[in-house]
Write a protein that holds these residues in place. Structure first.
Motif, PDB file in Angstrom:
ATOM      1  N   HIS A  79     -83.073 -35.739  37.164  1.00 29.84           N
ATOM      2  CA  HIS A  79     -83.645 -35.000  37.339  1.00 29.84           C
ATOM      3  C   HIS A  79     -83.335 -33.217  36.209  1.00 29.84           C
ATOM      4  O   HIS A  79     -83.967 -32.403  35.229  1.00 29.84           O
ATOM      5  CB  HIS A  79     -83.641 -33.507  38.615  1.00 29.84           C
ATOM      6  CG  HIS A  79     -84.500 -31.852  38.879  1.00 29.84           C
ATOM      7  ND1 HIS A  79     -85.701 -32.089  38.373  1.00 29.84           N
ATOM      8  CD2 HIS A  79     -83.522 -31.416  38.348  1.00 29.84           C
ATOM      9  CE1 HIS A  79     -85.465 -30.516  38.429  1.00 29.84           C
ATOM     10  NE2 HIS A  79     -84.181 -30.402  39.021  1.00 29.84           N
ATOM     11  N   PHE A  80     -82.170 -33.343  36.174  1.00 30.00           N
ATOM     12  CA  PHE A  80     -81.300 -32.290  35.049  1.00 30.00           C
ATOM     13  C   PHE A  80     -81.175 -32.785  33.498  1.00 30.00           C
ATOM     14  O   PHE A  80     -81.793 -31.680  32.772  1.00 30.00           O
ATOM     15  CB  PHE A  80     -79.782 -31.967  35.386  1.00 30.00           C
ATOM     16  CG  PHE A  80     -79.508 -31.068  36.646  1.00 30.00           C
ATOM     17  CD1 PHE A  80     -80.523 -29.829  36.801  1.00 30.00           C
ATOM     18  CD2 PHE A  80     -78.983 -31.312  37.759  1.00 30.00           C
ATOM     19  CE1 PHE A  80     -80.289 -28.828  38.251  1.00 30.00           C
ATOM     20  CE2 PHE A  80     -79.010 -31.399  38.992  1.00 30.00           C
ATOM     21  CZ  PHE A  80     -79.382 -29.342  39.272  1.00 30.00           C
ATOM     22  N   ALA A 104     -84.520 -31.613  28.549  1.00 27.73           N
ATOM     23  CA  ALA A 104     -85.491 -31.908  27.484  1.00 27.73           C
ATOM     24  C   ALA A 104     -86.209 -31.228  27.369  1.00 27.73           C
ATOM     25  O   ALA A 104     -87.184 -31.112  26.638  1.00 27.73           O
ATOM     26  CB  ALA A 104     -86.072 -33.648  28.175  1.00 27.73           C
ATOM     27  N   LYS A 105     -87.078 -30.716  28.910  1.00 25.70           N
ATOM     28  CA  LYS A 105     -88.734 -30.051  29.065  1.00 25.70           C
ATOM     29  C   LYS A 105     -88.288 -28.622  28.204  1.00 25.70           C
ATOM     30  O   LYS A 105     -89.078 -28.205  27.304  1.00 25.70           O
ATOM     31  CB  LYS A 105     -89.126 -29.679  30.144  1.00 25.70           C
ATOM     32  CG  LYS A 105     -89.870 -31.391  30.967  1.00 25.70           C
ATOM     33  CD  LYS A 105     -90.643 -31.467  29.694  1.00 25.70           C
ATOM     34  CE  LYS A 105     -91.308 -33.173  30.080  1.00 25.70           C
ATOM     35  NZ  LYS A 105     -92.074 -34.127  28.767  1.00 25.70           N
ATOM     36  N   ASP A 108     -91.440 -35.987  36.873  1.00 26.88           N
ATOM     37  CA  ASP A 108     -89.786 -35.716  37.229  1.00 26.88           C
ATOM     38  C   ASP A 108     -88.929 -36.866  38.231  1.00 26.88           C
ATOM     39  O   ASP A 108     -89.389 -36.557  38.996  1.00 26.88           O
ATOM     40  CB  ASP A 108     -89.550 -33.985  37.555  1.00 26.88           C
ATOM     41  CG  ASP A 108     -88.527 -33.877  38.162  1.00 26.88           C
ATOM     42  OD1 ASP A 108     -87.551 -34.063  38.177  1.00 26.88           O
ATOM     43  OD2 ASP A 108     -87.808 -32.314  37.867  1.00 26.88           O
ATOM     44  N   PRO A 109     -87.878 -36.910  37.780  1.00 34.35           N
ATOM     45  CA  PRO A 109     -87.448 -38.174  38.015  1.00 34.35           C
ATOM     46  C   PRO A 109     -86.936 -37.709  40.108  1.00 34.35           C
ATOM     47  O   PRO A 109     -87.194 -38.781  40.936  1.00 34.35           O
ATOM     48  CB  PRO A 109     -85.569 -38.406  38.472  1.00 34.35           C
ATOM     49  CG  PRO A 109     -86.441 -37.809  36.041  1.00 34.35           C
ATOM     50  CD  PRO A 109     -87.054 -36.998  36.389  1.00 34.35           C
ATOM     51  N   VAL A 157     -86.678 -36.822  46.315  1.00 33.52           N
ATOM     52  CA  VAL A 157     -85.190 -36.008  46.958  1.00 33.52           C
ATOM     53  C   VAL A 157     -85.810 -34.268  45.918  1.00 33.52           C
ATOM     54  O   VAL A 157     -85.615 -33.492  47.177  1.00 33.52           O
ATOM     55  CB  VAL A 157     -83.813 -36.208  45.255  1.00 33.52           C
ATOM     56  CG1 VAL A 157     -83.248 -35.288  45.432  1.00 33.52           C
ATOM     57  CG2 VAL A 157     -83.509 -37.524  45.343  1.00 33.52           C
ATOM     58  N   LEU A 158     -86.553 -34.315  45.418  1.00 35.47           N
ATOM     59  CA  LEU A 158     -87.206 -32.528  45.120  1.00 35.47           C
ATOM     60  C   LEU A 158     -88.546 -33.030  45.664  1.00 35.47           C
ATOM     61  O   LEU A 158     -89.351 -33.970  45.167  1.00 35.47           O
ATOM     62  CB  LEU A 158     -87.274 -32.085  44.333  1.00 35.47           C
ATOM     63  CG  LEU A 158     -85.343 -32.131  43.612  1.00 35.47           C
ATOM     64  CD1 LEU A 158     -85.368 -31.315  42.577  1.00 35.47           C
ATOM     65  CD2 LEU A 158     -85.179 -30.921  44.851  1.00 35.47           C
ATOM     66  N   LYS A 159     -89.476 -32.163  46.597  1.00 34.24           N
ATOM     67  CA  LYS A 159     -90.988 -31.621  46.023  1.00 34.24           C
ATOM     68  C   LYS A 159     -91.201 -30.412  45.915  1.00 34.24           C
ATOM     69  O   LYS A 159     -90.364 -29.578  45.768  1.00 34.24           O
ATOM     70  CB  LYS A 159     -91.301 -31.876  47.869  1.00 34.24           C
ATOM     71  CG  LYS A 159     -90.919 -31.311  48.930  1.00 34.24           C
ATOM     72  CD  LYS A 159     -91.707 -31.645  50.081  1.00 34.24           C
ATOM     73  CE  LYS A 159     -90.893 -30.786  51.421  1.00 34.24           C
ATOM     74  NZ  LYS A 159     -91.141 -31.160  52.248  1.00 34.24           N
TER      75      LYS A 159
END
Length: 135
Positions: free
Chosen positions: A49-50, A55-56, A93-94, A100-102
């Protein structure tokens, strides 16, 4: 509520452009179904994610990100008001793919500032959300 932001520089082409609203979107993430209960964010599988967020930021899709004071909810400012672009950011987003995230909320923004400046060592930035008062 208040949140810390890590900002990437986005500067207008001219002073005249500085006063034109720039449509952006604030996105809020929270723990997803695969978040490990009782574990701190540093104990979660967030490295992919990081890397994605970094990259974004470099490409300019994302102009700021940070954690809410509780260090669990993340805020992301996307340089677009286009729902399809925001959905693309989220869906690629991985951490979202791995649950893991939403995404918890999306808020459109008409940004009237001339840009975020790169933070200095030890500097924090805050976002204040105002709502109409009784008068």
């Amino acid at each position: 509520s208040l949140s810390l932001l890590a900002a990437a520089p986005i500067l207008p082409a001219s002073a005249q452009d500085a006063m034109k609203p720039k449509p952006m979107t604030m996105l809020v993430y929270e723990p997803g179904d695969a978040w490990l209960p009782g574990k701190q964010p540093t104990e979660q599988n967030l490295a992919p994610h990081f890397a994605y967020v970094g990259a974004k930021l470099k490409e300019g899709t994302l102009v700021a990100n940070g954690l809410q004071a509780d260090a669990i909810r993340g805020f992301y400012v996307i340089a677009s008001g286009d729902k399809a672009k925001v959905d693309e950011f989220v869906n690629n987003d991985p951490a979202v793919k791995d649950h893991v995230l939403k995404p918890a909320a999306q808020m459109g923004w008409a940004v009237l500032i001339n840009g975020f400046s790169a933070p200095q060592a030890g500097q924090s930035n805050f976002i204040l959300k105002y709502a109409p008062g009784p008068n």
